[in-house]
Design an enzyme around this catalytic site. Sequence first.
Site, PDB file in Angstrom:
ATOM      1  N   ASP A 161      -8.138  -1.011 -61.142  1.00 27.60           N
ATOM      2  CA  ASP A 161      -8.357   0.419 -61.389  1.00 27.60           C
ATOM      3  C   ASP A 161      -7.041   1.116 -61.764  1.00 27.60           C
ATOM      4  OD1 ASP A 161      -9.885   2.715 -61.561  1.00 27.60           O
ATOM      5  OD2 ASP A 161     -10.712   2.555 -59.540  1.00 27.60           O
ATOM      6  N   GLU A 194      -9.540   1.376 -66.804  1.00 29.78           N
ATOM      7  CA  GLU A 194      -8.575   2.433 -67.126  1.00 29.78           C
ATOM      8  C   GLU A 194      -9.288   3.646 -67.698  1.00 29.78           C
ATOM      9  OE1 GLU A 194      -6.357   3.917 -70.704  1.00 29.78           O
ATOM     10  OE2 GLU A 194      -8.242   2.840 -70.434  1.00 29.78           O
ATOM     11  N   TRP A 195     -10.634   3.599 -67.660  1.00 27.73           N
ATOM     12  CA  TRP A 195     -11.510   4.731 -68.004  1.00 27.73           C
ATOM     13  C   TRP A 195     -11.471   5.125 -69.480  1.00 27.73           C
ATOM     14  CZ3 TRP A 195      -8.020   7.351 -63.993  1.00 27.73           C
ATOM     15  CH2 TRP A 195      -8.193   6.754 -62.749  1.00 27.73           C
ATOM     16  N   GLY A 196     -10.893   4.270 -70.340  1.00 22.92           N
ATOM     17  CA  GLY A 196     -10.864   4.589 -71.765  1.00 22.92           C
ATOM     18  C   GLY A 196      -9.874   5.674 -72.120  1.00 22.92           C
ATOM     19  N   ASP A 197      -8.978   6.033 -71.186  1.00 24.36           N
ATOM     20  CA  ASP A 197      -8.047   7.136 -71.444  1.00 24.36           C
ATOM     21  C   ASP A 197      -7.044   6.833 -72.546  1.00 24.36           C
ATOM     22  OD1 ASP A 197      -9.229   8.653 -69.552  1.00 24.36           O
ATOM     23  OD2 ASP A 197      -7.517   8.747 -68.186  1.00 24.36           O
ATOM     24  N   ASN A 198      -6.668   5.571 -72.685  1.00 22.31           N
ATOM     25  CA  ASN A 198      -5.620   5.192 -73.646  1.00 22.31           C
ATOM     26  C   ASN A 198      -6.138   4.196 -74.676  1.00 22.31           C
ATOM     27  OD1 ASN A 198      -3.070   6.485 -72.339  1.00 22.31           O
ATOM     28  ND2 ASN A 198      -4.193   5.491 -70.667  1.00 22.31           N
ATOM     29  N   ASP A 216     -16.378   7.629 -64.580  1.00 20.25           N
ATOM     30  CA  ASP A 216     -17.442   6.971 -63.810  1.00 20.25           C
ATOM     31  C   ASP A 216     -18.853   7.410 -64.179  1.00 20.25           C
ATOM     32  OD1 ASP A 216     -15.276   5.906 -62.606  1.00 20.25           O
ATOM     33  OD2 ASP A 216     -15.733   6.625 -60.594  1.00 20.25           O
TER      34      ASP A 216
END
Length: 413
Positions: A161, A194-198, A216
């Site tokens: 995470d 990494e939640w697609g942030d980068n 999420d």
Amino acid sequence: MKSLPHARIARFATKAMAGLAAFTLAISASAQKFENLALTPPMGWNSWNTFESAIDEDLIKETAQAMIDSGMRDAGYVYIVIDDCWSLRERDAEGNLVADPEKFPSGMKALADYLHERGFKLGMYADAGKTTCAGYPGSQGHEYQDARTFAAWGVDYLKYDWCATGTRDPIEAYTTMRDALYAAGRPIVFSICEWGDNDPWLWAQDIGHLWRISGDIYDCWDCEQEWSRGFKVILDRYHELKPSVVGRDGLGVYSGPDGWNDLDMLEVGNPGLSVAESRSHFTLWALIGSPLMAGNDVRSMSPEITEILTHPDVIAINQDPDGVAAWRFGIVPGKHQTWIKPLSDGDWAVCVLNTSDQEQRIEIEWHRMERALSGEFEIHDVWNDVELGDTDTPLTAKIGSHDVLLMRLSPKR
Ligand code: GLA
């Protein structure tokens, strides 16, 4: 727990990312990810969506038994992933992560052995920052030590995470853990969370086997809060991140054998979704080639939910060896969307999702899909297991609100 504050990091410009990727490759030329561990999207169960911190050894063993009894294991769900909140709040005197002895009195090695004996694989959760999202010790600065711990326990899958990472560079962070896992020597599927942030689809293929594309998921159709959103919101984000009607330039081009876009764990069977919504959610995740990680209480699921999760023909579409992701071929806003996916045997999966609050009568004029489908096909309704004729004539059908019509098209002989 889902409303925990998350450390967010600044977005990187694509150019800077490309530079960093080149640099990372240069310094880690001898390291690699374990290859061929996820030639089709991983399937399993994860504790977070239903149980959050309320996890223990009994839950994991009962879940394993329920997955055997319901047919899930034999349908392919082999990873049992223990998410956040499994460890003590502090490392031991040597700096090792310690499983909470009240929750896991037999220890993780014994639990791994128990699962392996029953045909499962053990997945665990860690975090690239100082702490996990729920405040347990993170792996930053302990990557090699933690990778050795996981390998010694017999772990097969690691979800990693992104909380409490401050200004840490994601490529560096995930590459460091990849290299640590490789050095520890036990093949472990590496799940990048990494939640697609980068834009991980641009750099994650050489690092991990799957990467989240969003924050999420939550068990609703299209609700949206800062850190949770319904599956329809994630579906729309998946398309809008890189729109494509021909499949050649959408987000799906980054996904395939050994590296998958992860649209998050399933909410199938959880209370906020109707059965129709669970069916749609499962269908779209299957078509897009997302990992299928159940997130419900499999000990008490209804027969309808068991049928959805174990449907062999839908799972076969997800596990198709070519691993081409479905793309959104058409949309009538507020009414329906059409998603299509080519399959390795020359068949196509075609799905119409009714996005409205009403039942819809749809008509498909197949010649309008000639851009993708050339030739004539016979049509099988996958969920209802009936034949629907062929593509020589337009198809009319009724689809319930938030439900799907899933068809498998086979070339006419
Ligand atoms: C983040 C992840 C979730 C879950 C929680 C655990 O929010 O995205 O999938 O692992 O942390 O705290």
